[in-house]
Enzyme design. Structure first.
Site, PDB file in Angstrom:
ATOM      1  CB  SER A  94      -3.804  -7.218   4.783  1.00 43.03           C
ATOM      2  OG  SER A  94      -3.554  -5.971   4.188  1.00 43.03           O
ATOM      3  NE  ARG A  95      -8.096 -12.258   2.776  1.00 37.24           N
ATOM      4  CZ  ARG A  95      -8.703 -11.421   1.915  1.00 37.24           C
ATOM      5  NH1 ARG A  95      -8.039 -10.929   0.898  1.00 37.24           N
ATOM      6  NH2 ARG A  95      -9.971 -11.088   2.088  1.00 37.24           N
ATOM      7  CG  HIS A 114      -1.821  -1.109   1.398  1.00 35.35           C
ATOM      8  ND1 HIS A 114      -1.625  -2.116   2.315  1.00 35.35           N
ATOM      9  CD2 HIS A 114      -2.969  -1.403   0.739  1.00 35.35           C
ATOM     10  CE1 HIS A 114      -2.622  -2.982   2.226  1.00 35.35           C
ATOM     11  NE2 HIS A 114      -3.441  -2.591   1.272  1.00 35.35           N
ATOM     12  CB  ILE A 125       5.558  -4.316  -2.783  1.00 35.03           C
ATOM     13  CG1 ILE A 125       5.306  -3.009  -3.557  1.00 35.03           C
ATOM     14  CG2 ILE A 125       6.714  -4.161  -1.797  1.00 35.03           C
ATOM     15  CD1 ILE A 125       6.485  -2.483  -4.364  1.00 35.03           C
ATOM     16  N   GLY A 148      -2.925  -1.959  -6.928  1.00 34.17           N
ATOM     17  CA  GLY A 148      -1.786  -2.864  -7.053  1.00 34.17           C
ATOM     18  C   GLY A 148      -2.004  -3.926  -8.117  1.00 34.17           C
ATOM     19  CD  GLU A 149       1.366  -3.791 -12.503  1.00 31.54           C
ATOM     20  OE1 GLU A 149       2.381  -4.501 -12.290  1.00 31.54           O
ATOM     21  OE2 GLU A 149       1.333  -2.857 -13.326  1.00 31.54           O
ATOM     22  CE  LYS A 156       6.906  -5.933   1.843  1.00 29.90           C
ATOM     23  NZ  LYS A 156       7.416  -5.710   3.177  1.00 29.90           N
TER      24      LYS A 156
END
Ligand code: PAF
Length: 281
Positions: free
Chosen positions: A187-188, A37, A177, A148-149, A185
Site C-alpha cells: 500500500s505504501r 491482499h 506478490i 503475507g510473506e 506490492k
C-alpha cells in the site's frame, strides 16, 4: 458480501456459520487493498467455507512520527476487491469499536524477536500488531488466518504468539506478490513519485542478487549481504535501514545461509520505507 462495523455483528454472523458446521478464514488488513491482499483473500476463499476480511487501520502499531495520518484509504475499492476475491464478510470498525475508552491491555512478545529487523526502528510496532491481531482472533474466532510473506517478521511473530497463547488457529503464510517489474506490492508504493518508483526497484533487484548467489552455493551471509547492499547503495534515492540474515523462526541473526534462513531488508526510498525479503530454500 456483508459489511459489519461492530464486533457484535461479526460474532453473530460467525456463530451462525459455525452452527452450520462451516470453516472460517480471516484475512487481517489495514485497507487500501491491492493484489497482494487479493491473493490472501483468494487463498482463504479456496481453503475455507467462509472468509472474513478485516479492514482496520490500527493506530497502536504506529509510532507518533510514523504515517498513520497519511496512510492511504479507499474503502470503496477495498469492498470491490474483497467481493471479487470471494470474501463473505468485511469487518470495518471505527477505532472506538476496537479500542474502548481506557483500553490498556496489550499483547507483547517479551523476547528479542520483535526487537530485531523492523523492531530496531519501530520499537512499538509489533506490540500493536500482536494486540490487534489477538483481538481480531477473539472477535472472529477463525479456523485459519492468512498473512503475507512480505511481512516475514510479522508472520513469524504471529506464529509465535499463536503458539505461546495456545490459539487453536492455523496460520497460513502466502507468497509475496510483485509488480511486473519485480517491486513487491505494498500500500505504501503509492507514496512513491515517478523517480522514486524506478529507484524502488533496487530492493527486488537486491533480492535477485542475493538469491542468485545462494543458488550458486554461497553460504556466507556477510558476502551475500554485502553484494545486496552494494547494489542498493548505487541508487542515490535509497537509504538502507537494514539488510540482514536471520533464523526464519526466531529472527536471531545468523552467519551461515542454510534452509529456512530469512534474508530481509528495509530501505528508505526518499521518505518511504519499503521492505522485501527471500527465504533460503
Ligand atoms: O500487515 C498488516 O496489514 C497489519 O500489520 C495487520 C496484520 C493487518 C495488523 O494491523
Amino acid at each position: 458480501m456483508k459489511i459489519a462495523t461492530t464486533i457484535k455483528e461479526v460474532r453473530e454472523t460467525v456463530a451462525q456459520w459455525k452452527r452450520e458446521g462451516l470453516t472460517v478464514g480471516l484475512v487481517p488488513t489495514m485497507g487500501y487493498l491491492h493484489q497482494g491482499h487479493g491473493s490472501l483473500i483468494k487463498a482463504s476463499a479456496n481453503d475455507c467455507d467462509r472468509t472474513v476480511v478485516s479492514v482496520f487501520l490500527n493506530p497502536t502499531q504506529f509510532a507518533p512520527n510514523e504515517d498513520l495520518e497519511s496512510y492511504p484509504r479507499d474503502f470503496e475499492n477495498d469492498k470491490a476487491l474483497c467481493k471479487e476475491m470471494g470474501a463473505d464478510l468485511v469487518f470495518h470498525p471505527e477505532v472506538e469499536e476496537m479500542y474502548s475508552e481506557g483500553s490498556a491491555t496489550f499483547v507483547e512478545i517479551l523476547s528479542d524477536m520483535p526487537k530485531q529487523l523492523c523492531g530496531k526502528t519501530r520499537p512499538i510496532h509489533f506490540r500493536g500488531v500482536c494486540t490487534v491481531v489477538s483481538k481480531l482472533f477473539n472477535i472472529v474466532n477463525p479456523d485459519k488466518a492468512f498473512f503475507g510473506e512480505k511481512d516475514a517478521q510479522q508472520l513469524a511473530i504471529i506464529r509465535k504468539m499463536v503458539k505461546d497463547m495456545s490459539y487453536g488457529i492455523e496460520i497460513v503464510g502466502c507468497p509475496i506478490i510483485r509488480e511486473a517489474d519485480g517491486l513487491a506490492k505494498s500500500s505504501r508504493n503509492t507514496y512513491l513519485n515517478e523517480e522514486e518508483r524506478k529507484a524502488a526497484l533496487c530492493l527486488s533487484q537486491a533480492v535477485e542478487i542475493g538469491k542468485d548467489l545462494v543458488n550458486k552455493g554461497e553460504t556466507n551471509a556477510d558476502k551475500v549481504i554485502s553484494a545486496m547492499k552494494s547494489h542498493i547503495e548505487k541508487e542515490p534515492l535509497a537509504r538502507i535501514d537494514y539488510v540482514q540474515a536471520v533464523n526464519g523462526v526466531t529472527m536471531t541473526p545468523v552467519d551461515t545461509l542454510c534452509k529456512n534462513v530469512l534474508v530481509a531488508m528495509a530501505v528508505y526510498i526518499g521518505k518511504t520505507r519499503l521492505i522485501d525479503n527471500f527465504s533460503v530454500k
